[in-house]
Design a protein around this motif. Structure first.
Motif, PDB file in Angstrom:
ATOM      1  N   VAL A 107      29.828  47.462  29.391  1.00 46.96           N
ATOM      2  CA  VAL A 107      29.396  47.062  28.049  1.00 46.96           C
ATOM      3  C   VAL A 107      28.008  46.411  28.067  1.00 46.96           C
ATOM      4  CG1 VAL A 107      30.589  44.807  28.094  1.00 46.96           C
ATOM      5  CG2 VAL A 107      30.102  45.922  25.918  1.00 46.96           C
ATOM      6  N   HIS A 108      27.674  45.672  29.140  1.00 46.35           N
ATOM      7  CA  HIS A 108      26.387  44.968  29.124  1.00 46.35           C
ATOM      8  C   HIS A 108      25.204  45.895  29.381  1.00 46.35           C
ATOM      9  CE1 HIS A 108      23.528  41.749  30.810  1.00 46.35           C
ATOM     10  NE2 HIS A 108      23.418  41.806  29.494  1.00 46.35           N
ATOM     11  N   ARG A 109      25.127  46.440  30.603  1.00 44.14           N
ATOM     12  CA  ARG A 109      23.906  47.185  30.951  1.00 44.14           C
ATOM     13  C   ARG A 109      23.871  48.594  30.353  1.00 44.14           C
ATOM     14  NH1 ARG A 109      22.724  45.203  37.235  1.00 44.14           N
ATOM     15  NH2 ARG A 109      23.694  43.156  36.973  1.00 44.14           N
ATOM     16  N   LEU A 110      25.060  49.216  30.185  1.00 45.84           N
ATOM     17  CA  LEU A 110      25.065  50.570  29.631  1.00 45.84           C
ATOM     18  C   LEU A 110      25.021  50.558  28.104  1.00 45.84           C
ATOM     19  CD1 LEU A 110      25.362  53.659  29.846  1.00 45.84           C
ATOM     20  CD2 LEU A 110      27.829  53.353  30.000  1.00 45.84           C
ATOM     21  N   TRP A 111      26.002  49.893  27.473  1.00 47.69           N
ATOM     22  CA  TRP A 111      26.129  50.031  26.014  1.00 47.69           C
ATOM     23  C   TRP A 111      25.277  49.029  25.227  1.00 47.69           C
ATOM     24  CZ3 TRP A 111      31.073  51.417  28.367  1.00 47.69           C
ATOM     25  CH2 TRP A 111      31.397  52.762  28.182  1.00 47.69           C
ATOM     26  N   ALA A 112      25.279  47.756  25.639  1.00 47.87           N
ATOM     27  CA  ALA A 112      24.506  46.774  24.844  1.00 47.87           C
ATOM     28  C   ALA A 112      23.010  47.001  25.010  1.00 47.87           C
ATOM     29  CB  ALA A 112      24.874  45.348  25.241  1.00 47.87           C
ATOM     30  N   HIS A 113      22.572  47.320  26.250  1.00 48.31           N
ATOM     31  CA  HIS A 113      21.129  47.423  26.512  1.00 48.31           C
ATOM     32  C   HIS A 113      20.617  48.843  26.715  1.00 48.31           C
ATOM     33  CE1 HIS A 113      20.466  43.183  26.502  1.00 48.31           C
ATOM     34  NE2 HIS A 113      21.372  42.970  27.440  1.00 48.31           N
ATOM     35  N   ARG A 114      21.516  49.805  26.896  1.00 46.64           N
ATOM     36  CA  ARG A 114      21.093  51.197  27.122  1.00 46.64           C
ATOM     37  C   ARG A 114      20.078  51.273  28.268  1.00 46.64           C
ATOM     38  NH1 ARG A 114      24.504  54.775  24.943  1.00 46.64           N
ATOM     39  NH2 ARG A 114      25.523  53.661  23.300  1.00 46.64           N
ATOM     40  N   SER A 115      20.364  50.547  29.361  1.00 43.94           N
ATOM     41  CA  SER A 115      19.390  50.494  30.464  1.00 43.94           C
ATOM     42  C   SER A 115      19.501  51.700  31.404  1.00 43.94           C
ATOM     43  CB  SER A 115      19.549  49.188  31.239  1.00 43.94           C
ATOM     44  OG  SER A 115      20.790  49.162  31.897  1.00 43.94           O
ATOM     45  N   TYR A 116      20.510  52.541  31.197  1.00 41.67           N
ATOM     46  CA  TYR A 116      20.639  53.798  31.940  1.00 41.67           C
ATOM     47  C   TYR A 116      21.529  54.747  31.151  1.00 41.67           C
ATOM     48  CZ  TYR A 116      25.271  52.151  33.558  1.00 41.67           C
ATOM     49  OH  TYR A 116      26.586  51.716  33.620  1.00 41.67           O
ATOM     50  N   ASP A 117      21.503  56.028  31.512  1.00 41.56           N
ATOM     51  CA  ASP A 117      22.370  57.013  30.854  1.00 41.56           C
ATOM     52  C   ASP A 117      23.505  57.387  31.809  1.00 41.56           C
ATOM     53  OD1 ASP A 117      20.722  57.034  28.658  1.00 41.56           O
ATOM     54  OD2 ASP A 117      19.513  58.729  29.378  1.00 41.56           O
ATOM     55  N   ALA A 118      24.690  57.629  31.253  1.00 41.35           N
ATOM     56  CA  ALA A 118      25.826  57.946  32.115  1.00 41.35           C
ATOM     57  C   ALA A 118      26.572  59.171  31.596  1.00 41.35           C
ATOM     58  CB  ALA A 118      26.779  56.748  32.173  1.00 41.35           C
ATOM     59  N   HIS A 119      27.043  59.977  32.547  1.00 43.60           N
ATOM     60  CA  HIS A 119      27.887  61.141  32.261  1.00 43.60           C
ATOM     61  C   HIS A 119      29.164  60.652  31.553  1.00 43.60           C
ATOM     62  CE1 HIS A 119      30.764  64.404  33.471  1.00 43.60           C
ATOM     63  NE2 HIS A 119      29.708  65.151  33.200  1.00 43.60           N
ATOM     64  N   TRP A 120      29.803  61.507  30.762  1.00 42.33           N
ATOM     65  CA  TRP A 120      30.980  61.059  29.999  1.00 42.33           C
ATOM     66  C   TRP A 120      32.086  60.528  30.919  1.00 42.33           C
ATOM     67  CZ3 TRP A 120      35.703  63.150  30.956  1.00 42.33           C
ATOM     68  CH2 TRP A 120      35.743  64.421  31.539  1.00 42.33           C
ATOM     69  N   SER A 121      32.187  61.105  32.131  1.00 38.36           N
ATOM     70  CA  SER A 121      33.247  60.646  33.044  1.00 38.36           C
ATOM     71  C   SER A 121      33.009  59.182  33.450  1.00 38.36           C
ATOM     72  CB  SER A 121      33.315  61.545  34.279  1.00 38.36           C
ATOM     73  OG  SER A 121      32.064  61.546  34.934  1.00 38.36           O
ATOM     74  N   VAL A 122      31.746  58.805  33.656  1.00 39.15           N
ATOM     75  CA  VAL A 122      31.427  57.412  33.994  1.00 39.15           C
ATOM     76  C   VAL A 122      31.691  56.517  32.782  1.00 39.15           C
ATOM     77  CG1 VAL A 122      29.556  55.810  34.637  1.00 39.15           C
ATOM     78  CG2 VAL A 122      29.738  58.028  35.763  1.00 39.15           C
ATOM     79  N   ARG A 123      31.369  57.023  31.596  1.00 37.93           N
ATOM     80  CA  ARG A 123      31.588  56.224  30.384  1.00 37.93           C
ATOM     81  C   ARG A 123      33.086  56.002  30.145  1.00 37.93           C
ATOM     82  NH1 ARG A 123      29.519  58.793  25.833  1.00 37.93           N
ATOM     83  NH2 ARG A 123      28.957  60.665  26.967  1.00 37.93           N
ATOM     84  N   VAL A 124      33.888  57.025  30.430  1.00 38.02           N
ATOM     85  CA  VAL A 124      35.348  56.849  30.287  1.00 38.02           C
ATOM     86  C   VAL A 124      35.842  55.816  31.298  1.00 38.02           C
ATOM     87  CG1 VAL A 124      37.598  57.973  30.633  1.00 38.02           C
ATOM     88  CG2 VAL A 124      35.826  59.129  29.292  1.00 38.02           C
TER      89      VAL A 124
END
Ligand SMILES: [Zn+2]
Ligand SMILES: [Zn+2]
Length: 332
Positions: free
Chosen positions: A82-99
């Motif tokens: 939630v912090h580095r990926l979703w709140a800050h969008r500091s990197y992009d992730a494949h859907w499997s990583v997001r799940v």
């Protein structure tokens, strides 16, 4: 009793603490500003954690190990998810990583990704003001957990409406979790570890529930809260001398790499949330994101090292020229 704690003094006078606590409770009681559902929930989970602590002696070693490993695993759902990926969008992730991140984030049970990100974006934009949900200027306890006991300041609500969350609304994984909140998170946080311990090695279901569920949950809650309290009050400020967020190694250990907070507030888009690599600054979260990148599941990792070296060079030049001017004045 005053402690000099990383350069700032911290008064621990029991009489002052009790007096302040009573006054604060009376103030919020009179103002009808206590957030009763959350206050009751937070108090209950702390009671459950105490019960968990008392149950450790009756647990199998595998259950204790499960509780321990769930610290970094669920912590990562907060830090890398939630912090580095979703709140800050500091990197992009494949859907499997997001799940995967969504599932371990649900086990951490700190509110949905959508709500956590919303509060966090407001925190960054309005740090140490009335619009900051956990404004550290209101004291250590408020920044740590007190903010959850009272209703949000009107400025927080107003500020929350000014920011965009369209990227979160466009992510079906985020919105799925939000639609299932809080039941899915409660199941993942408390029931699933108990089931794993029960089915995996024959542990009593409730032992797993209290220890690998409640006790571990509350420990990770406090480790996360230290980022808002301790890392906003104690530590060095090498990147932004004027801001409160600090470089705090203790918080970094607790929150698996999130204590390098002076850098993080200066450069929130940096996926490492720290200047240096993992050999210099403890940062398991960065290691894991890098691991996913190695196998091609994470891309577009943003860094701020270039921006910082330019700023540093400019600052050094300014210091040299002001030093040179001072020398000239001295010699005349
Ligand atoms: Zn912060
Ligand atoms: Zn942040």
């Amino acid at each position: 009793m005053t402690f000099n704690f990383w350069g700032r003094s911290l008064t621990l006078n029991p009489f002052t603490l009790i007096k302040d606590t009573v006054e604060t409770v009376v103030y919020h009681w009179k103002n009808k500003s206590i957030n009763w559902p959350m206050a009751i929930y937070i108090t209950l989970v702390h009671m459950a954690a105490v019960l968990g602590f008392c149950t450790i002696q009756d647990c199998k070693w595998q259950t204790c190990l499960l509780a321990f490993v769930l610290w970094p695993i669920t912590g990562l759902g907060i830090t890398g998810g939630v912090h580095r990926l979703w709140a800050h969008r500091s990197y992009d992730a494949h859907w499997s990583v997001r799940v995967f991140m969504m599932l371990i984030n649900s086990m951490a049970n700190q509110g949905s990704i959508y709500h956590w990100s919303r509060d966090h974006r407001v925190h960054h934009k309005y740090s140490e003001t009335d619009a900051d949900p956990h404004n550290a200027k209101r004291g250590f306890f408020f920044a740590h957990m007190g903010w959850l006991y009272v209703k949000k300041h009107p400025e927080v609500i107003k500020a929350g409406r000014t920011l965009s969350y369209a990227d979160l609304e466009a992510d079906p994984i985020v919105m799925f979790q939000d639609s299932m909140d809080p039941w899915f998170a409660l199941f993942m946080c408390f029931v699933l570890p108990a089931m794993v311990a029960n089915r995996g090695w024959g542990e009593d279901f409730w032992h797993g529930f209290w220890v690998a569920g409640a006790l571990r949950y509350v420990m990770v809650l406090h480790f996360t809260w230290f980022v808002n309290s301790a890392a906003h009050m104690f530590g060095d400020h090498p990147y932004d001398h004027k801001s409160w967020p600090s470089e705090n190694p203790f918080v970094s250990i607790c929150a698996i790499g999130e204590g390098w907070h002076n850098w993080h507030h200066k450069y929130p888009f940096d996926y490492a949330a720290s200047e240096f690599g993992v050999s210099t600054q403890f940062n398991p979260t960065k290691m894991l994101i890098d691991g996913f990148a190695k196998i091609g599941l994470v891309t577009n990792r943003k860094r701020a090292v270039g921006a910082w070296s330019k700023l540093k060079e400019r600052r050094d030049n300014e210091e040299r020229s002001s030093g040179g001017a001072a020398d000239k004045i001295k010699s005349t």
